[in-house]
Scaffold this motif. Sequence first.
Motif, PDB file in Angstrom:
ATOM      1  N   LEU A 521      12.153   6.618 -10.431  1.00 15.06           N
ATOM      2  CA  LEU A 521      10.811   7.154 -10.195  1.00 15.06           C
ATOM      3  C   LEU A 521      10.541   7.458  -8.708  1.00 15.06           C
ATOM      4  N   ARG A 522      11.532   7.240  -7.825  1.00 11.48           N
ATOM      5  CA  ARG A 522      11.319   7.398  -6.380  1.00 11.48           C
ATOM      6  C   ARG A 522      10.715   8.760  -6.035  1.00 11.48           C
ATOM      7  N   GLU A 523      11.168   9.813  -6.689  1.00 10.24           N
ATOM      8  CA  GLU A 523      10.644  11.155  -6.409  1.00 10.24           C
ATOM      9  C   GLU A 523       9.882  11.714  -7.599  1.00 10.24           C
ATOM     10  N   ARG A 524       9.371  10.807  -8.471  1.00 10.31           N
ATOM     11  CA  ARG A 524       8.688  11.251  -9.684  1.00 10.31           C
ATOM     12  C   ARG A 524       7.244  10.722  -9.723  1.00 10.31           C
ATOM     13  N   PHE A 525       6.605  10.700  -8.557  1.00  8.72           N
ATOM     14  CA  PHE A 525       5.203  10.329  -8.443  1.00  8.72           C
ATOM     15  C   PHE A 525       4.406  11.554  -7.987  1.00  8.72           C
ATOM     16  N   VAL A 526       3.224  11.740  -8.581  1.00  9.54           N
ATOM     17  CA  VAL A 526       2.224  12.698  -8.096  1.00  9.54           C
ATOM     18  C   VAL A 526       0.953  11.892  -7.827  1.00  9.54           C
ATOM     19  N   PHE A 527       0.425  12.015  -6.613  1.00  3.95           N
ATOM     20  CA  PHE A 527      -0.763  11.235  -6.251  1.00  3.95           C
ATOM     21  C   PHE A 527      -2.020  12.088  -6.320  1.00  3.95           C
ATOM     22  N   MET A 528      -3.121  11.464  -6.746  1.00  2.00           N
ATOM     23  CA  MET A 528      -4.445  12.084  -6.721  1.00  2.00           C
ATOM     24  C   MET A 528      -5.292  11.329  -5.692  1.00  2.00           C
ATOM     25  N   THR A 529      -6.162  12.043  -5.005  1.00  2.00           N
ATOM     26  CA  THR A 529      -7.011  11.386  -4.010  1.00  2.00           C
ATOM     27  C   THR A 529      -8.399  12.001  -3.989  1.00  2.00           C
ATOM     28  N   GLY A 530      -9.380  11.102  -3.792  1.00  4.55           N
ATOM     29  CA  GLY A 530     -10.754  11.562  -3.612  1.00  4.55           C
ATOM     30  C   GLY A 530     -11.074  11.878  -2.164  1.00  4.55           C
ATOM     31  N   GLY A 531     -10.082  11.712  -1.268  1.00  2.00           N
ATOM     32  CA  GLY A 531     -10.280  12.126   0.122  1.00  2.00           C
ATOM     33  C   GLY A 531     -10.334  11.008   1.130  1.00  2.00           C
ATOM     34  N   VAL A 532     -10.380   9.735   0.691  1.00  2.00           N
ATOM     35  CA  VAL A 532     -10.454   8.612   1.634  1.00  2.00           C
ATOM     36  C   VAL A 532      -9.060   8.021   1.797  1.00  2.00           C
ATOM     37  N   PHE A 533      -8.540   8.079   3.039  1.00  4.29           N
ATOM     38  CA  PHE A 533      -7.214   7.534   3.342  1.00  4.29           C
ATOM     39  C   PHE A 533      -7.336   6.418   4.360  1.00  4.29           C
ATOM     40  N   THR A 534      -6.586   5.328   4.124  1.00  9.31           N
ATOM     41  CA  THR A 534      -6.450   4.304   5.151  1.00  9.31           C
ATOM     42  C   THR A 534      -5.277   4.689   6.050  1.00  9.31           C
ATOM     43  N   ASP A 535      -5.158   4.005   7.197  1.00  6.03           N
ATOM     44  CA  ASP A 535      -4.025   4.267   8.086  1.00  6.03           C
ATOM     45  C   ASP A 535      -2.710   3.978   7.377  1.00  6.03           C
ATOM     46  N   ARG A 536      -2.707   2.958   6.539  1.00 13.32           N
ATOM     47  CA  ARG A 536      -1.489   2.595   5.798  1.00 13.32           C
ATOM     48  C   ARG A 536      -1.086   3.724   4.850  1.00 13.32           C
ATOM     49  N   VAL A 537      -2.062   4.301   4.186  1.00 15.66           N
ATOM     50  CA  VAL A 537      -1.763   5.386   3.246  1.00 15.66           C
ATOM     51  C   VAL A 537      -1.254   6.612   3.998  1.00 15.66           C
ATOM     52  N   ARG A 538      -1.894   6.922   5.133  1.00 17.66           N
ATOM     53  CA  ARG A 538      -1.441   8.071   5.917  1.00 17.66           C
ATOM     54  C   ARG A 538       0.013   7.891   6.360  1.00 17.66           C
ATOM     55  N   ALA A 539       0.334   6.689   6.853  1.00 19.62           N
ATOM     56  CA  ALA A 539       1.703   6.430   7.305  1.00 19.62           C
ATOM     57  C   ALA A 539       2.682   6.541   6.144  1.00 19.62           C
ATOM     58  N   PHE A 540       2.285   6.072   4.980  1.00 23.07           N
ATOM     59  CA  PHE A 540       3.153   6.157   3.809  1.00 23.07           C
ATOM     60  C   PHE A 540       3.438   7.611   3.434  1.00 23.07           C
ATOM     61  N   LEU A 541       2.394   8.416   3.385  1.00 24.22           N
ATOM     62  CA  LEU A 541       2.561   9.805   2.971  1.00 24.22           C
ATOM     63  C   LEU A 541       3.422  10.593   3.947  1.00 24.22           C
ATOM     64  N   GLU A 542       3.417  10.186   5.244  1.00 25.99           N
ATOM     65  CA  GLU A 542       4.254  10.858   6.219  1.00 25.99           C
ATOM     66  C   GLU A 542       5.733  10.582   5.987  1.00 25.99           C
ATOM     67  N   GLY A 543       6.030   9.467   5.300  1.00 22.43           N
ATOM     68  CA  GLY A 543       7.427   9.080   5.131  1.00 22.43           C
ATOM     69  C   GLY A 543       8.034   9.452   3.792  1.00 22.43           C
ATOM     70  N   VAL A 544       7.262  10.073   2.900  1.00 24.55           N
ATOM     71  CA  VAL A 544       7.788  10.439   1.580  1.00 24.55           C
ATOM     72  C   VAL A 544       7.562  11.924   1.332  1.00 24.55           C
ATOM     73  N   ASN A 545       8.300  12.451   0.388  1.00 25.62           N
ATOM     74  CA  ASN A 545       8.162  13.861   0.015  1.00 25.62           C
ATOM     75  C   ASN A 545       7.567  13.945  -1.383  1.00 25.62           C
ATOM     76  N   LEU A 546       6.271  13.625  -1.459  1.00 30.20           N
ATOM     77  CA  LEU A 546       5.591  13.588  -2.749  1.00 30.20           C
ATOM     78  C   LEU A 546       4.374  14.497  -2.718  1.00 30.20           C
ATOM     79  N   THR A 547       4.004  14.988  -3.888  1.00 29.71           N
ATOM     80  CA  THR A 547       2.848  15.868  -4.010  1.00 29.71           C
ATOM     81  C   THR A 547       1.556  15.052  -4.012  1.00 29.71           C
ATOM     82  N   VAL A 548       0.566  15.521  -3.266  1.00 30.80           N
ATOM     83  CA  VAL A 548      -0.752  14.883  -3.223  1.00 30.80           C
ATOM     84  C   VAL A 548      -1.786  15.935  -3.609  1.00 30.80           C
ATOM     85  N   LEU A 549      -2.557  15.668  -4.665  1.00 31.28           N
ATOM     86  CA  LEU A 549      -3.571  16.600  -5.161  1.00 31.28           C
ATOM     87  C   LEU A 549      -4.950  16.040  -4.864  1.00 31.28           C
ATOM     88  N   SER A 550      -5.826  16.887  -4.350  1.00 28.22           N
ATOM     89  CA  SER A 550      -7.186  16.467  -4.018  1.00 28.22           C
ATOM     90  C   SER A 550      -8.102  16.644  -5.220  1.00 28.22           C
TER      91      SER A 550
END
Length: 572
Positions: A521-550
């Motif tokens: 499942l390493r590359e089989r995640f799609v994330f949904m977000t309502g727009g609020v990101f913590t610093d931890r989440v931002r750092a995570f998203l910078e290190g992975v190649n996953l789709t993020v849908l608003s």
Amino acid sequence: MPGGATRHGLRLDAEQLLRSLAEGVLVVDPQSLEIRVANAQAEVVTGHAIAELVGGSLALLRGPEDGDEAVTLESLVHLPGRHDEVHLRRRDGTAFVASVHVTLAEEEGRPLAILLLHDVSERRKLERELLTKHAALGEAYRELDERNAELRLANEALDQRNEELRRANEEIRTAQRWLAQLEKMATVGRFAAGVAHEVNNPMAFVLENLQRLQDHVGAVMPVLQAHLDDPAVAGTRAAVRGAVAELETIVDESLLGAQRVSGIVRQLHSFSNVGDQEAEWIDLREVVESAIMMVKNQILQRARLERHYFDARRVSGVAGQLGQVMVNVLVNAIQAIPEGHVDRNCVMVRIRPAGDHVALEVQDTGVGIPPEHLPQILEPFFTTKPAGTGSGLGLSISARIVEQHGGRIEVESTVGTGTLVRVVLPIQGKLKVRRQTGTSPAVAPVARLRLLVVDDELFLLRALKRNLARDHDVETASSAADALAHLAAHPEIDVVIADMMMPDEDGVALYERAVAAHPHLRERFVFMTGGVFTDRVRAFLEGVNLTVLSKPIRREDLQQAIASFTRVPGAR
């Protein structure tokens, strides 16, 4: 001889003269240097008794420094009229300095030298002391001058330092006021982000359900129309046809309204992200339209609004920050226009090319800025507005944001005519460009996929399942814990679609625990977000190649994201 003087043939009046003189007197034979006459004062000056002096040689008085002196007693006897100081020695061996005056006399045709002696040792000592003191005083004056010079330099340095401290204190006070204002804006931004997030979740399932309802209405209408052609329903045909037509309109209008609310929330979220420092490639037209939407009603109360977009190039920048810049510039333009005469006034917004830059221009027909104020217009807390109507920070904050992007702000104004504010931005700015996390190109799926949708919003789970169930096998979970339990029971899941922010554990924790247990499942995640990101989440998203849908998620974006996956090889 009376009076203590000895004479050899001198007359009595000469003896009286010798006694009356205050100086020591020696009468000397210039040839033999023999002392012929000496008075009592000479005895006092030299320490030799008169008897020792008379008949003796001048050598008796030779001083210790005679060998180094150009003038001696012996030489002076041949220099009538001469007045010099000579180093001599007393009978007790002590040296002294005598002032010697030489005159000539005769006795029975023979020349005689008369030496008048005056002990000036004390005077010379005082003179030396005086010279020493004078030299010391001169040195003291020089030191005083040096100290005064040092003191002047120190005072100048102190004045300069005081001025630096005054400026530093003023800068600190300015910074404190600036930070207070920024904190207020940050608070508003956080509130806006929170509102956007809270609205996005219900908006997501409302949109999804309205789209689903629109699909159902479209499918039902042909069947209903065919049923209305049956003669048996002729009595209710007109009423049903009216209800059907109205139903289609209601669904379409409701969907348009929901999409409009969704757009407003997106713009509100974009405006709230002014603290983001990572750039992305953005369409300035969207930035400008977002800013206009925030202040449009204020503009239309005072002026007409005109838009002219002559350049569609994307630039690298932070959309939220540039949106704040445009809002600040637009608000200044609005406040520069007096109320009334809407038809006579105009706020014109232009996007035009400027070489390898793009220029955003806002021109108003307001009161204008006096020329003497233009150099200060970008300084913090400087404002030409009446008290209580401006903080003086809008343009200064905007200038700093634009400078961080590698651009500049230019201001042109004429009193009574209006003002033009030009924001010039480079195509490739100075800020780091964030890696894009958009969806991958659509790929037709080879088969139905097994999807696990995870969100703490129950109605959204139901809406997404209804939408996706036609093409895929869909399971849902309302928390990260439920999702992990489901994966443990059903490891054959092909794709996990998960909300990023959930009450128990966020999407990052879910991803890390799920991938640790199910590496496929390493590359089989799609994330949904309502727009609020913590610093931890931002750092995570910078290190992975996953789709993020608003949220609210557009149906086509979700379908495109899912279509990029295939079934897990070897799964049942």
